[in-house]
Design a protein around this motif. Structure first.
Motif, PDB file in Angstrom:
ATOM      1  N   UNK A   1     -14.369   1.085   5.151  1.00 37.72           N
ATOM      2  CA  UNK A   1     -13.563   0.045   4.502  1.00 37.72           C
ATOM      3  C   UNK A   1     -12.964   0.631   3.223  1.00 37.72           C
ATOM      4  N   UNK A   2     -11.877   0.057   2.770  1.00 39.78           N
ATOM      5  CA  UNK A   2     -11.295   0.467   1.488  1.00 39.78           C
ATOM      6  C   UNK A   2     -10.354  -0.615   1.009  1.00 39.78           C
ATOM      7  N   UNK A   3     -10.456  -0.926  -0.300  1.00 43.21           N
ATOM      8  CA  UNK A   3      -9.520  -1.882  -0.899  1.00 43.21           C
ATOM      9  C   UNK A   3      -8.958  -1.273  -2.169  1.00 43.21           C
ATOM     10  N   UNK A   4      -7.638  -1.264  -2.248  1.00 44.71           N
ATOM     11  CA  UNK A   4      -6.939  -0.816  -3.469  1.00 44.71           C
ATOM     12  C   UNK A   4      -7.324   0.604  -3.867  1.00 44.71           C
ATOM     13  N   UNK A   5      -7.427   1.497  -2.904  1.00 43.29           N
ATOM     14  CA  UNK A   5      -7.851   2.866  -3.216  1.00 43.29           C
ATOM     15  C   UNK A   5      -6.681   3.837  -3.168  1.00 43.29           C
ATOM     16  N   UNK A   6      -5.890   3.799  -2.092  1.00 48.61           N
ATOM     17  CA  UNK A   6      -4.769   4.732  -1.960  1.00 48.61           C
ATOM     18  C   UNK A   6      -3.820   4.199  -0.885  1.00 48.61           C
ATOM     19  N   UNK A   7      -2.563   4.669  -0.885  1.00 48.81           N
ATOM     20  CA  UNK A   7      -1.658   4.274   0.204  1.00 48.81           C
ATOM     21  C   UNK A   7      -2.265   4.698   1.552  1.00 48.81           C
TER      22      UNK A   7
ATOM     23  N   UNK B   1      -8.001  -2.933   3.483  1.00 49.82           N
ATOM     24  CA  UNK B   1      -7.508  -4.222   2.979  1.00 49.82           C
ATOM     25  C   UNK B   1      -6.179  -3.952   2.290  1.00 49.82           C
ATOM     26  N   UNK B   2      -5.133  -4.570   2.788  1.00 49.87           N
ATOM     27  CA  UNK B   2      -3.796  -4.305   2.259  1.00 49.87           C
ATOM     28  C   UNK B   2      -3.094  -5.609   1.941  1.00 49.87           C
ATOM     29  N   UNK B   3      -2.059  -5.507   1.128  1.00 45.38           N
ATOM     30  CA  UNK B   3      -1.307  -6.704   0.745  1.00 45.38           C
ATOM     31  C   UNK B   3      -0.049  -6.851   1.581  1.00 45.38           C
TER      32      UNK B   3
ATOM     33  N   UNK C   1      -4.622  12.075  15.867  1.00 45.48           N
ATOM     34  CA  UNK C   1      -4.941  11.633  17.227  1.00 45.48           C
ATOM     35  C   UNK C   1      -5.608  10.276  17.280  1.00 45.48           C
ATOM     36  N   UNK C   2      -5.153   9.313  16.442  1.00 46.96           N
ATOM     37  CA  UNK C   2      -5.798   7.995  16.447  1.00 46.96           C
ATOM     38  C   UNK C   2      -5.511   7.277  17.757  1.00 46.96           C
ATOM     39  N   UNK C   3      -6.467   6.430  18.144  1.00 44.32           N
ATOM     40  CA  UNK C   3      -6.341   5.728  19.422  1.00 44.32           C
ATOM     41  C   UNK C   3      -5.384   4.552  19.322  1.00 44.32           C
ATOM     42  N   UNK C   4      -5.650   3.651  18.375  1.00 46.16           N
ATOM     43  CA  UNK C   4      -4.799   2.463  18.224  1.00 46.16           C
ATOM     44  C   UNK C   4      -4.682   2.093  16.744  1.00 46.16           C
ATOM     45  N   UNK C   5      -3.635   1.346  16.458  1.00 46.43           N
ATOM     46  CA  UNK C   5      -3.504   0.763  15.112  1.00 46.43           C
ATOM     47  C   UNK C   5      -3.123  -0.704  15.283  1.00 46.43           C
ATOM     48  N   UNK C   6      -3.477  -1.493  14.296  1.00 46.39           N
ATOM     49  CA  UNK C   6      -3.249  -2.933  14.438  1.00 46.39           C
ATOM     50  C   UNK C   6      -3.275  -3.586  13.057  1.00 46.39           C
ATOM     51  N   UNK C   7      -2.486  -4.653  12.891  1.00 43.75           N
ATOM     52  CA  UNK C   7      -2.572  -5.464  11.669  1.00 43.75           C
ATOM     53  C   UNK C   7      -3.352  -6.730  11.997  1.00 43.75           C
ATOM     54  N   UNK C   8      -4.318  -7.060  11.172  1.00 46.57           N
ATOM     55  CA  UNK C   8      -5.140  -8.247  11.424  1.00 46.57           C
ATOM     56  C   UNK C   8      -5.122  -9.146  10.203  1.00 46.57           C
ATOM     57  N   UNK C   9      -5.331 -10.430  10.425  1.00 48.44           N
ATOM     58  CA  UNK C   9      -5.546 -11.324   9.287  1.00 48.44           C
ATOM     59  C   UNK C   9      -6.898 -11.989   9.464  1.00 48.44           C
ATOM     60  N   UNK C  10      -7.703 -11.944   8.428  1.00 52.97           N
ATOM     61  CA  UNK C  10      -9.018 -12.586   8.487  1.00 52.97           C
ATOM     62  C   UNK C  10      -9.125 -13.593   7.337  1.00 52.97           C
ATOM     63  N   UNK C  11     -10.004 -14.580   7.538  1.00 54.50           N
ATOM     64  CA  UNK C  11     -10.240 -15.563   6.478  1.00 54.50           C
ATOM     65  C   UNK C  11      -9.226 -16.687   6.442  1.00 54.50           C
TER      66      UNK C  11
ATOM     67  N   UNK D   1      -6.228 -18.027   0.605  1.00 55.27           N
ATOM     68  CA  UNK D   1      -4.796 -18.215   0.742  1.00 55.27           C
ATOM     69  C   UNK D   1      -4.076 -17.216  -0.175  1.00 55.27           C
ATOM     70  N   UNK D   2      -3.335 -16.228   0.365  1.00 55.15           N
ATOM     71  CA  UNK D   2      -3.132 -15.995   1.792  1.00 55.15           C
ATOM     72  C   UNK D   2      -4.363 -15.342   2.413  1.00 55.15           C
ATOM     73  N   UNK D   3      -4.461 -15.359   3.755  1.00 54.70           N
ATOM     74  CA  UNK D   3      -5.591 -14.684   4.395  1.00 54.70           C
ATOM     75  C   UNK D   3      -5.588 -13.191   4.063  1.00 54.70           C
ATOM     76  N   UNK D   4      -6.734 -12.559   4.219  1.00 56.60           N
ATOM     77  CA  UNK D   4      -6.841 -11.124   3.915  1.00 56.60           C
ATOM     78  C   UNK D   4      -6.200 -10.324   5.046  1.00 56.60           C
ATOM     79  N   UNK D   5      -5.288  -9.407   4.665  1.00 56.87           N
ATOM     80  CA  UNK D   5      -4.636  -8.572   5.682  1.00 56.87           C
ATOM     81  C   UNK D   5      -5.367  -7.239   5.790  1.00 56.87           C
ATOM     82  N   UNK D   6      -5.687  -6.886   7.027  1.00 59.10           N
ATOM     83  CA  UNK D   6      -6.362  -5.616   7.282  1.00 59.10           C
ATOM     84  C   UNK D   6      -5.494  -4.738   8.152  1.00 59.10           C
ATOM     85  N   UNK D   7      -5.493  -3.445   7.858  1.00 63.97           N
ATOM     86  CA  UNK D   7      -4.931  -2.490   8.808  1.00 63.97           C
ATOM     87  C   UNK D   7      -6.124  -1.851   9.499  1.00 63.97           C
TER      88      UNK D   7
END
Ligand SMILES: C[S@@+](CC[C@H](N)C(=O)[O-])C[C@H]1O[C@@H](n2cnc3c(N)ncnc32)[C@H](O)[C@@H]1O
Length: 272
Positions: free
Chosen positions: A172-178, A199-201, A219-229, A234-240
């Motif tokens: 996990x990482x929040x506000x660490x690097x692009x 955790x991204x904005x 060689x990553x398998x998949x990528x996805x944007x998710x919203x939790x919470x 408000x707004x929900x937390x956005x995860x990559x």
């Protein structure tokens, strides 16, 4: 009544107060108080729902953040008033995306966000808080001891320098690097099929697009944007979410990257 010199109003003006002004003032104030009160009540309800029996532990952590965290400059003074919504609940809802019993590394944990919060809300997780700065690891160790968190260890170090020590299920990482840089640091820490949850904005989608070449190279398998919470913050937390490939996929991807320039050189030679 005699006019006193200290009054900011000239004689006759002071007593004039239109009834509609009073209604507006008291009405606005009342609305403000009600909104504040309702917001607080709502937040208390959500905190109870999110943390359940662990709420008293979360409250102790929040108090320590608001006190020592602010005093030692680990969290901004303005954050103290919005710790629950913007920090604790915002981070706790990430638990929705983490499988049971996972081994987790929280990169750049800072004052423990989201790592400490996840450890409180999910005792089944084993969490390493990875943080390079001594001042912060000292604070983190104090939190672990004070909150008696048995599922947490603190590791001082930089993500890009500790890859050999980790093969975890989730980073996990929040506000660490692009994302582009974060992916380079996080993917080597993951087991095949392991996941980076960043955790991204608002720029989450743009960062994902910018990181595409790096993600392909790894060689990553998949990528996805998710919203939790949803319904809780408000707004929900956005995860990559980025799922790591097998080491074979990673080296194949790296091989393709190395071969590409050689082909380009060859074609230049042929044309000259
Ligand atoms: C802006 S703070 C965010 C802290 C916390 N994640 C939060 O959301 O409040 C960024 C943190 O990343 C840490 N950091 C910077 N470079 C790092 C690296 N290469 N590896 C691990 N952590 C790093 C910093 O020391 C700092 O604590």
């Amino acid at each position: 009544m005699p006019y006193r010199k200290s009054s900011p109003f000239p004689p006759g003006r002071r007593a004039v107060s239109r009834p509609e002004d009073e209604v507006f003032r008291s009405g606005t104030l009342r609305m403000y108080a009600v909104t504040l009160f309702c917001g607080t009540i709502r937040m208390v309800g959500i905190a109870r729902e999110v943390f359940g029996e662990a709420l008293p532990v979360a409250e102790r952590y929040a108090a320590f953040l608001a006190d020592a965290g602010v005093e030692r400059g680990l969290i901004g003074p303005r954050e103290a008033d919005r710790l629950w919504e913007r920090h604790l609940i915002n981070c706790a809802v990430v638990a929705e995306a983490i499988p049971a019993d996972a081994q987790v590394v929280d990169i750049g944990s800072g004052a423990g966000l989201p790592g400490i919060v996840l450890a409180i809300v999910r005792p089944d997780l084993r969490i390493t808080l990875l943080e390079p700065l001594l001042r912060r690891t000292t604070f983190l160790n104090e939190c672990v001891e004070m909150l008696d968190l048995r599922n947490v260890e603190v590791r001082r170090g930089r993500a890009e320098e500790v890859a050999k020590e980790f093969s975890v299920d989730v980073a996990t990482a929040r506000a660490v690097a692009p994302l582009e840089r974060l992916a380079k640091w996080a993917l080597p820490l993951l087991r095949p099929g392991g996941e980076l949850l960043a955790l991204k904005g608002e720029r989450a989608a743009a960062e994902l697009a910018e990181a595409e070449p790096v993600l392909q190279r790894f060689g990553v398998r998949t990528t996805e944007l998710l919203q939790v919470g949803r319904g809780m913050v408000d707004p929900p937390t956005t995860l990559v979410r980025v799922v790591a490939g097998r080491p074979a996929d990673r080296s194949a991807a790296a091989g393709r990257r190395q071969r590409a320039p050689r082909r380009a050189e060859g074609s230049r030679k042929r044309s000259s």
